[in-house]
Write an enzyme that holds these catalytic residues in place. Structure first.
Site, mmCIF file in Angstrom:
data_model
loop_
_atom_site.group_PDB
_atom_site.id
_atom_site.type_symbol
_atom_site.label_atom_id
_atom_site.label_comp_id
_atom_site.label_asym_id
_atom_site.label_seq_id
_atom_site.Cartn_x
_atom_site.Cartn_y
_atom_site.Cartn_z
ATOM 1 N N HIS A 147 50.003 27.179 31.838
ATOM 2 C CA HIS A 147 51.291 27.068 31.154
ATOM 3 C C HIS A 147 51.590 25.680 30.591
ATOM 4 O O HIS A 147 52.557 25.487 29.889
ATOM 5 C CB HIS A 147 52.441 27.432 32.107
ATOM 6 C CG HIS A 147 52.795 26.329 33.054
ATOM 7 N ND1 HIS A 147 51.978 25.952 34.083
ATOM 8 C CD2 HIS A 147 53.847 25.480 33.094
ATOM 9 C CE1 HIS A 147 52.534 24.943 34.736
ATOM 10 N NE2 HIS A 147 53.663 24.634 34.160
HETATM 11 N N1 UDP Z 1 54.559 30.748 40.690
HETATM 12 C C1 UDP Z 1 55.133 31.978 40.953
HETATM 13 N N2 UDP Z 1 54.759 33.044 40.173
HETATM 14 C C2 UDP Z 1 53.834 32.947 39.175
HETATM 15 C C3 UDP Z 1 53.246 31.681 38.945
HETATM 16 C C4 UDP Z 1 53.637 30.595 39.714
HETATM 17 O O1 UDP Z 1 55.961 32.126 41.846
HETATM 18 O O2 UDP Z 1 53.561 33.952 38.499
HETATM 19 C C5 UDP Z 1 54.981 29.603 41.518
HETATM 20 C C6 UDP Z 1 53.869 28.894 42.227
HETATM 21 O O3 UDP Z 1 53.557 29.528 43.444
HETATM 22 C C7 UDP Z 1 54.432 27.500 42.405
HETATM 23 C C8 UDP Z 1 55.328 27.321 41.204
HETATM 24 O O4 UDP Z 1 55.543 28.621 40.679
HETATM 25 O O5 UDP Z 1 55.219 27.412 43.575
HETATM 26 C C9 UDP Z 1 54.652 26.452 40.201
HETATM 27 O O6 UDP Z 1 55.390 26.452 39.052
HETATM 28 P P1 UDP Z 1 54.764 26.133 37.633
HETATM 29 O O7 UDP Z 1 53.305 26.367 37.658
HETATM 30 O O8 UDP Z 1 55.578 26.903 36.637
HETATM 31 O O9 UDP Z 1 55.135 24.606 37.410
HETATM 32 P P2 UDP Z 1 54.488 23.223 37.890
HETATM 33 O O10 UDP Z 1 54.186 23.318 39.352
HETATM 34 O O11 UDP Z 1 53.278 22.976 37.058
HETATM 35 O O12 UDP Z 1 55.551 22.226 37.611
#
Ligand code: UDP
Length: 359
Positions: free
Chosen positions: A206
């Site tokens: 993403h």
């Molecule tokens: N996550 C979720 N469902 C999904 C994909 C990710 O609940 O389909 C959760 C994942 O377990 C983690 C969080 O979203 O706790 C991560 O968010 P994201 O990847 O959007 O953002 P980043 O961590 O890169 O800021």
């Protein structure tokens, strides 16, 4: 003491859930949750409030789908009005999104004290919007809660006074522990889609540097498609990635099993059961480690360098499908060093104690 927490994006709902629980238990503390609206779909927002038993936000600012400047500007204006109304003693912020920096700027200019959870992370890549957000938020915060020694060192190198910095560990470890057991009992997803423990790869994509660069996005899906010929690849697709794929009319291998974003309980269950995680997410890199599953990170750099140093994770800049496929195949079955990289738990409790003590 009144605390306003500002959240807006999926990872912030997950980080704030254990903190809200700890705040609820603290005597004399009340929490007002402000949702900026950055993520709003049922499967990117509502599901987390329901599953993680989070308090309903008192405000939803309904700001989403705008350019970075427009989004941050609107948030700044509306958050200022909410802070004027609520008059909090502290504003608590999480991570590195536009909601984070907007909350930090609005509060600091009103002389409201700011606490930043997940402070000190750096990729040293200023082209990332998240890097700009986290640096600026750290520098307008009064209390900075770092998850790792590296993060603490980064702040020291930037001249942040050490008496503002508390290395408490990673709040996402609290979330993984708190909801991991519930996930085991409740999540049916692996059964529903007939995936066996250790028999599939879990992927998420993403980050803007990948979704908004057609060559990188092509390489990622080519690599995953190649791997999916040997071992199932499951990809809960982020709405941003989905819209870029649609706009570019990209062909996606039918061997990749694409599903809608899943709730946190299903996500933990899938991480736990997977043979390997492939991701460009910050949070998912760590969650793979919490479940002791190897990870391949589709980026040029990571803020979570200790995972690379201890062998749990490796970087794979997504420049060619073939390189990605080779790296993924090579990493299945590998393990790293078993160390407590993100503290010893009870992170939310420690954060609340520090905020109360700084009253
Ligand atoms: N996550 C979720 N469902 C999904 C994909 C990710 O609940 O389909 C959760 C994942 O377990 C983690 C969080 O979203 O706790 C991560 O968010 P994201 O990847 O959007 O953002 P980043 O961590 O890169 O800021």
């Amino acid at each position: 003491m009144k605390i306003c927490t500002v959240i807006g994006a999926r990872p912030q709902f997950i980080k704030s859930a254990p903190l809200s629980r700890a705040l609820k238990q603290a005597a004399g503390v009340s929490e007002v949750i402000i949702h900026t609206g950055q993520h709003f779909d049922a499967n990117m927002s509502d599901v987390f409030f329901e599953e993680l038993d989070m308090p309903v936000p008192r405000y939803n600012l309904g700001i989403s789908g705008l350019s970075h400047g427009a989004m941050t500007g609107q948030m700044l204006e509306k958050l200022e009005a909410v802070f004027q109304e609520e008059k909090p003693d502290w504003v608590v912020l999480f991570g590195d999104t536009n909601s984070t920096i907007a909350g930090g700027l609005a509060a600091a200019k009103m002389h409201i004290r700011v606490a930043h959870v997940e402070a000190g992370l750096r990729s040293f890549n200023r082209r990332m919007p998240e890097e700009v957000n986290r640096i600026l938020t750290d520098h307008c915060s009064d209390l900075l809660f770092t998850p790792t020694t590296t993060a603490t060192e980064n702040l020291k190198n930037e001249g942040v006074p050490s008496d503002k910095v508390f290395q408490v560990g990673d709040v996402m470890q609290d979330a993984a522990e708190l909801f991991g057991e519930i996930a085991d009992q409740k999540s049916q997803i692996a059964l529903d889609i007939q995936l066996e423990k250790g028999g599939f790869i879990l992927a998420t994509v993403h980050r803007q540097e990948n979704t908004d660069d057609p060559e990188r996005l092509e390489a990622i899906f080519e690599g995953l498609g190649e791997v999916a010929r040997d071992i199932p690849v499951l990809l809960p697709l982020h709405p941003r990635t989905s819209s870029r794929i649609e706009a570019a009319g990209m062909h996606i291998s039918p061997d990749i099993k694409i599903i809608e974003p899943v709730g946190f309980l299903d996500m933990i269950a899938l991480e736990r059961k997977s043979a390997l995680v492939v991701t460009d997410s910050g949070g998912v890199q760590k969650e793979a480690y919490f479940q002791r599953v190897p990870c391949v990170t589709l980026r040029d750099e990571t803020e979570w360098t200790e995972l690379i140093d201890t062998g749990w994770n490796c970087l794979c800049p997504p420049v060619s499908g073939q390189v990605i496929a080779e790296m993924v195949r090579a990493r299945i079955g590998t393990v790293g060093e078993d160390l407590a990289l993100y503290g010893t738990g009870n992170v939310s409790q420690r954060i609340v104690e520090q905020i109360v003590a700084a009253q």
